[in-house]
Design a protein around this motif. Structure first.
Motif, PDB file in Angstrom:
ATOM      1  N   SER A  49      -1.199 -14.873   5.959  1.00 46.31           N
ATOM      2  CA  SER A  49      -2.424 -14.320   6.545  1.00 46.31           C
ATOM      3  C   SER A  49      -2.414 -12.797   6.556  1.00 46.31           C
ATOM      4  N   LEU A  50      -1.240 -12.182   6.728  1.00 44.95           N
ATOM      5  CA  LEU A  50      -1.168 -10.715   6.715  1.00 44.95           C
ATOM      6  C   LEU A  50      -1.215 -10.181   5.287  1.00 44.95           C
ATOM      7  N   SER A  51      -0.433 -10.768   4.393  1.00 40.49           N
ATOM      8  CA  SER A  51      -0.379 -10.251   3.020  1.00 40.49           C
ATOM      9  C   SER A  51      -1.736 -10.381   2.329  1.00 40.49           C
ATOM     10  N   THR A  52      -2.458 -11.470   2.570  1.00 44.23           N
ATOM     11  CA  THR A  52      -3.783 -11.608   1.965  1.00 44.23           C
ATOM     12  C   THR A  52      -4.801 -10.683   2.648  1.00 44.23           C
ATOM     13  N   TRP A  53      -4.602 -10.393   3.953  1.00 43.63           N
ATOM     14  CA  TRP A  53      -5.481  -9.449   4.649  1.00 43.63           C
ATOM     15  C   TRP A  53      -5.359  -8.071   4.009  1.00 43.63           C
ATOM     16  N   PHE A  54      -4.125  -7.616   3.817  1.00 41.32           N
ATOM     17  CA  PHE A  54      -3.923  -6.319   3.173  1.00 41.32           C
ATOM     18  C   PHE A  54      -4.441  -6.321   1.740  1.00 41.32           C
ATOM     19  N   ARG A  55      -4.279  -7.422   1.044  1.00 42.12           N
ATOM     20  CA  ARG A  55      -4.774  -7.507  -0.336  1.00 42.12           C
ATOM     21  C   ARG A  55      -6.287  -7.326  -0.380  1.00 42.12           C
ATOM     22  N   ASP A  56      -7.005  -8.041   0.483  1.00 38.69           N
ATOM     23  CA  ASP A  56      -8.463  -8.062   0.418  1.00 38.69           C
ATOM     24  C   ASP A  56      -9.115  -6.831   1.042  1.00 38.69           C
ATOM     25  N   TYR A  57      -8.498  -6.292   2.112  1.00 39.41           N
ATOM     26  CA  TYR A  57      -9.152  -5.215   2.854  1.00 39.41           C
ATOM     27  C   TYR A  57      -8.540  -3.831   2.614  1.00 39.41           C
ATOM     28  N   LEU A  58      -7.448  -3.770   1.867  1.00 41.56           N
ATOM     29  CA  LEU A  58      -6.844  -2.477   1.578  1.00 41.56           C
ATOM     30  C   LEU A  58      -6.512  -2.318   0.098  1.00 41.56           C
ATOM     31  N   TYR A  59      -5.751  -3.262  -0.455  1.00 40.80           N
ATOM     32  CA  TYR A  59      -5.275  -3.144  -1.839  1.00 40.80           C
ATOM     33  C   TYR A  59      -6.441  -3.130  -2.836  1.00 40.80           C
ATOM     34  N   ILE A  60      -7.332  -4.114  -2.734  1.00 36.70           N
ATOM     35  CA  ILE A  60      -8.463  -4.192  -3.668  1.00 36.70           C
ATOM     36  C   ILE A  60      -9.421  -3.013  -3.491  1.00 36.70           C
ATOM     37  N   PRO A  61      -9.798  -2.626  -2.245  1.00 36.81           N
ATOM     38  CA  PRO A  61     -10.652  -1.426  -2.101  1.00 36.81           C
ATOM     39  C   PRO A  61     -10.018  -0.159  -2.647  1.00 36.81           C
ATOM     40  N   LEU A  62      -8.673  -0.073  -2.647  1.00 35.58           N
ATOM     41  CA  LEU A  62      -8.003   1.097  -3.215  1.00 35.58           C
ATOM     42  C   LEU A  62      -8.023   1.100  -4.742  1.00 35.58           C
ATOM     43  N   GLY A  63      -8.431  -0.013  -5.330  1.00 34.88           N
ATOM     44  CA  GLY A  63      -8.456  -0.117  -6.782  1.00 34.88           C
ATOM     45  C   GLY A  63      -7.566  -1.197  -7.329  1.00 34.88           C
ATOM     46  N   GLY A  64      -6.717  -1.755  -6.452  1.00 32.34           N
ATOM     47  CA  GLY A  64      -5.847  -2.848  -6.867  1.00 32.34           C
ATOM     48  C   GLY A  64      -4.975  -2.464  -8.038  1.00 32.34           C
ATOM     49  N   SER A  65      -4.920  -3.338  -9.014  1.00 36.37           N
ATOM     50  CA  SER A  65      -4.123  -3.079 -10.214  1.00 36.37           C
ATOM     51  C   SER A  65      -5.011  -2.818 -11.424  1.00 36.37           C
ATOM     52  N   ARG A  66      -6.259  -2.406 -11.139  1.00 30.50           N
ATOM     53  CA  ARG A  66      -7.209  -2.207 -12.236  1.00 30.50           C
ATOM     54  C   ARG A  66      -7.014  -0.862 -12.930  1.00 30.50           C
ATOM     55  N   GLY A  67      -6.420   0.111 -12.234  1.00 28.44           N
ATOM     56  CA  GLY A  67      -6.291   1.445 -12.806  1.00 28.44           C
ATOM     57  C   GLY A  67      -5.074   1.591 -13.686  1.00 28.44           C
ATOM     58  N   GLY A  68      -4.674   2.821 -13.875  1.00 28.11           N
ATOM     59  CA  GLY A  68      -3.514   3.101 -14.711  1.00 28.11           C
ATOM     60  C   GLY A  68      -2.214   2.842 -13.983  1.00 28.11           C
ATOM     61  N   LEU A  69      -1.119   3.199 -14.639  1.00 27.92           N
ATOM     62  CA  LEU A  69       0.215   2.950 -14.099  1.00 27.92           C
ATOM     63  C   LEU A  69       0.403   3.646 -12.755  1.00 27.92           C
ATOM     64  N   GLY A  70      -0.040   4.876 -12.661  1.00 30.73           N
ATOM     65  CA  GLY A  70       0.123   5.627 -11.420  1.00 30.73           C
ATOM     66  C   GLY A  70      -0.592   4.983 -10.255  1.00 30.73           C
ATOM     67  N   MET A  71      -1.819   4.482 -10.499  1.00 32.00           N
ATOM     68  CA  MET A  71      -2.575   3.843  -9.426  1.00 32.00           C
ATOM     69  C   MET A  71      -1.905   2.538  -8.989  1.00 32.00           C
ATOM     70  N   LYS A  72      -1.371   1.784  -9.941  1.00 31.85           N
ATOM     71  CA  LYS A  72      -0.693   0.533  -9.599  1.00 31.85           C
ATOM     72  C   LYS A  72       0.515   0.792  -8.702  1.00 31.85           C
ATOM     73  N   ILE A  73       1.300   1.799  -9.080  1.00 30.84           N
ATOM     74  CA  ILE A  73       2.489   2.127  -8.288  1.00 30.84           C
ATOM     75  C   ILE A  73       2.080   2.630  -6.902  1.00 30.84           C
ATOM     76  N   ARG A  74       1.080   3.508  -6.868  1.00 33.06           N
ATOM     77  CA  ARG A  74       0.627   4.059  -5.587  1.00 33.06           C
ATOM     78  C   ARG A  74       0.142   2.961  -4.655  1.00 33.06           C
ATOM     79  N   ASN A  75      -0.726   2.085  -5.170  1.00 29.94           N
ATOM     80  CA  ASN A  75      -1.307   1.042  -4.330  1.00 29.94           C
ATOM     81  C   ASN A  75      -0.259   0.048  -3.844  1.00 29.94           C
ATOM     82  N   THR A  76       0.703  -0.251  -4.705  1.00 30.77           N
ATOM     83  CA  THR A  76       1.767  -1.176  -4.300  1.00 30.77           C
ATOM     84  C   THR A  76       2.571  -0.600  -3.148  1.00 30.77           C
ATOM     85  N   PHE A  77       2.943   0.658  -3.271  1.00 31.14           N
ATOM     86  CA  PHE A  77       3.732   1.283  -2.199  1.00 31.14           C
ATOM     87  C   PHE A  77       2.908   1.429  -0.918  1.00 31.14           C
ATOM     88  N   ILE A  78       1.633   1.747  -1.046  1.00 25.58           N
ATOM     89  CA  ILE A  78       0.797   1.860   0.147  1.00 25.58           C
ATOM     90  C   ILE A  78       0.774   0.537   0.911  1.00 25.58           C
TER      91      ILE A  78
END
Length: 480
Positions: free
Chosen positions: A288-317
Motif C-alpha cells: 500500500s505504501l510502495s504503490t502510493w509513492f508510485r502513483d502520487y510521487l514517482y509517476i508525477p515526477l516523470g517515472g521512468s519515461r525520461g532519460g537515464l538521469g531522470m530515472k536515477i533521480r526519481n528512483t532515489f527520490i
C-alpha cells in the motif's frame, strides 16, 4: 488500543454484535457506529489527538466539496495545495521538527558556526503517517476527477478513521475504500470465516514470531559489541522475521477484522521473503505504501519515461522519501538509499519487471537457481534491515563491520532453539500457502474437515502456549 490486548478482545465482539444485530438494516447507523468505535479505539492511546484527526477530516471534506464546485483550474490547484500543505505540515511538525532542528545544528557546527534552535518535547500521534497519506489520496483523486467528492460527512469521517487499519495500514485509497461506506453490507459467512482465519494467522505472526524474536533481537542489538559475528548475523536474521511478523501480522488482523464487517482492504504483503530480486521484494513488501509513492510521487515526477538521469533521480527520490517516511532518523534515509542502490541496476537493465509470478509457482520445491536467488535477496534485505533497527548510523556501521569478522565461524552465544524452531515452522507454512492471500487461507481446503480444523486449532494452541504476551508489546509501525 492494541489488537493483542484484553481491551480489544472485549471491544471487537461488542462492536460486531451492535453492527450486525442492532443496526443491520440501517447503513447510516452502521457507519455512525463504526465512526464512534474508531474514535474510541484511537482515543484509547491519547484522546487529545482525536482533534487532529477531526481537523484533517473536516478540512479535506470541505476542500473536496469546494473543489468539485470550483470552475477555474487555478482555484482547484490552490485548494489541493491547501490540503497537501496542511496535512504534510502537521506530519512534518509532529514527526520531523526536532530531526531537522538537530540536523541543521550539526551542519552549522561542522562549518564552525554555533546555533541553538529550540527543541520541543513533541509526542508523535500514533498512525499519523498512515491516515495523513489516506486523506491525501482523497484530495488528489478528487482533484484529478477520479473520484466524486463525499456528500455524507459521516461516511467520509469513517473512511478516514476506520479503526482496523487506522494506525498501521494498509494505507487505503479513497477510490477503493470510500465507496464501500456508501453500499449496504450483508453478513457473508464465507467472508467472515476467511477473515477469522486471517486474524488467527496475524496473531500467530505477531505474538509467536515477532514478539518472541524481539526479546533476543533487543539483547543482541543493545550489546552488539560483546557478541561474535555469528550472533550478530543471527540477530539481523531474527530482526527480519520480527519486523515481517509484526507488520504483516498487523495487516492480516486489520484485513481480517474488516472482513468481519463486510469491507475489503487491499493486500499489503505478498510473501516478500520469497522474492528473487529486490524489485520483486518491493512489489511484495508494504504494497500500500510502495504503490502510493508510485502513483502520487514517482509517476508525477516523470517515472521512468525520461532519460537515464531522470530515472536515477526519481528512483532515489522514491526510496529516500520512503525511508524518511518511516522515521526521523538518518538510519532510515540510508536504509532507503541502500534499497535504491539494489533496485537501480535491475531497473537500468530492464529486469525490474521480471519475476512477476510467485516463486516455484504450482510446485512444491524451487529450482537451485530460484533458491539461490531467494537466499541472496533475503541476505541483502537483512543487511539493510540493520540500518532500520540500529539507533544511529555509527551503530549500524559498527554492527555490520563486526558481522564480517573471523568470529563468524564460531557458535553463536545466543541460540534460542525453541524460537528458531517456531520460525522454521512459520517459514514452512508460509511456503506451503504462498499462492494464497495469506498462508493458511487455502491450506488444507481439500483435506477432511477434522484434519483441516486440526490445523486451525493447532495454530491457536501455539498462540496460547508459545505466544509472548508480556506487557502487550506494541506493533513496531505504531511509531511511524
Amino acid at each position: 488500543m492494541l489488537f493483542n490486548s484484553l481491551d480489544f478482545a472485549i471491544f471487537l465482539p461488542l462492536v460486531f454484535f451492535c453492527y450486525w444485530f442492532v443496526f443491520q438494516k440501517n447503513i447510516k447507523q452502521q457507519n455512525l457506529l463504526l465512526l464512534v468505535s474508531s474514535y474510541v479505539f484511537y482515543g484509547w492511546w491519547d484522546w487529545r489527538f482525536l482533534s487532529l484527526i477531526l481537523f484533517s477530516t473536516v478540512l479535506d471534506y470541505l476542500i473536496g466539496r469546494r473543489m468539485d464546485k470550483a470552475e477555474q483550474e487555478t482555484t482547484r490547484k490552490w485548494l489541493l495545495a491547501c490540503s497537501v500543505l496542511v496535512n504534510l505540515g502537521f506530519l512534518g511538525f509532529f514527526k520531523y521538527y526536532n530531526f531537522f532542528a538537530d540536523s541543521f545544528t550539526e551542519m552549522f557546527s561542522f562549518f564552525g558556526q554555533s546555533i541553538h534552535p529550540r527543541a520541543i518535547s513533541i509526542v508523535l500521534p500514533v498512525g499519523i503517517s498512515f491516515y495523513t497519506f489516506q486523506t491525501l489520496s482523497y484530495s488528489i483523486d478528487v482533484y484529478k476527477r477520479k473520484l466524486e467528492p463525499a456528500r455524507d460527512f459521516v461516511s467520509f469521517a469513517t473512511f478516514v478513521s476506520f479503526f482496523p487499519q487506522l494506525v498501521a495500514g494498509p494505507i487505503e485509497r479513497a477510490t477503493h475504500l470510500l465507496p464501500q461506506f456508501y453500499r449496504r453490507r450483508k453478513f457473508d459467512y464465507m467472508l467472515a470465516a476467511d477473515g477469522t482465519k486471517q486474524i488467527l494467522w496475524g496473531f500467530f505472526k505477531k505474538v509467536v514470531i515477532a514478539d518472541n524474536c524481539a526479546e533476543y533481537v533487543n539483547v543482541i542489538f543493545q550489546n552488539y559489541q560483546e557478541y561474535s559475528a555469528s550472533t550478530l548475523v543471527l540477530g539481523a536474521v531474527m530482526f527480519a522475521f520480527q519486523i515481517y511478523g509484526d507488520f504483516s501480522g498487523y495487516s492480516d488482523i486489520a484485513i481480517g477484522v474488516s472482513r468481519l464487517f463486510g469491507f475489503d482492504l487491499m493486500k499489503n504483503f505478498a510473501f516478500p521473503y520469497f522474492s528473487r530480486d529486490m524489485a520483486e521484494f518491493w512489489r511484495r513488501w508494504h504494497i500500500s505504501l510502495s504503490t502510493w509513492f508510485r502513483d502520487y510521487l514517482y509517476i508525477p515526477l516523470g517515472g521512468s519515461r525520461g532519460g537515464l538521469g531522470m530515472k536515477i533521480r526519481n528512483t532515489f527520490i522514491i526510496f529516500l522519501v520512503s525511508g524518511l517516511w518511516h522515521g526521523a532518523n538518518w538510519t532510515f534515509v540510508i536504509w532507503g538509499a541502500l534499497n535504491a542502490l539494489c533496485f537501480l541496476p535491475l531497473m537500468l537493465a530492464g529486469k525490474n519487471r521480471h519475476n512477476l509470478d510467485q516463486v516455484a509457482q504450482g510446485k512444491l520445491f524451487p529450482t537451485f537457481k530460484e533458491a539461490g536467488q531467494v537466499l541472496l535477496t533475503f541476505g541483502v534485505t537483512c543487511l539493510a534491515w540493520v540500518f532500520f533497527r540500529a539507533e544511529s548510523v555509527t551503530m549500524a556501521v559498527d554492527y555490520i563491520a563486526n558481522m564480517f569478522s573471523p568470529s563468524l565461524l564460531v557458535k553463536p552465544e545466543v541460540f534460542p532453539v525453541r524460537i528458531l524452531a517456531l520460525v522454521a515452522l512459520f517459514v514452512a507454512i508460509e511456503w506451503l500457502g504462498k499462492e494464497g492471500d495469506f498462508a493458511i487461507q487455502s491450506l488444507g481446503l481439500k483435506w477432511r474437515r477434522p484434519l483441516r480444523y486440526g490445523v486451525y486449532y493447532g495454530v491457536f494452541i501455539l498462540i496460547y502456549f508459545a505466544g509472548n504476551f508480556s506487557d502487550e508489546i506494541e506493533f513496531i509501525y505504531f511509531q511511524f
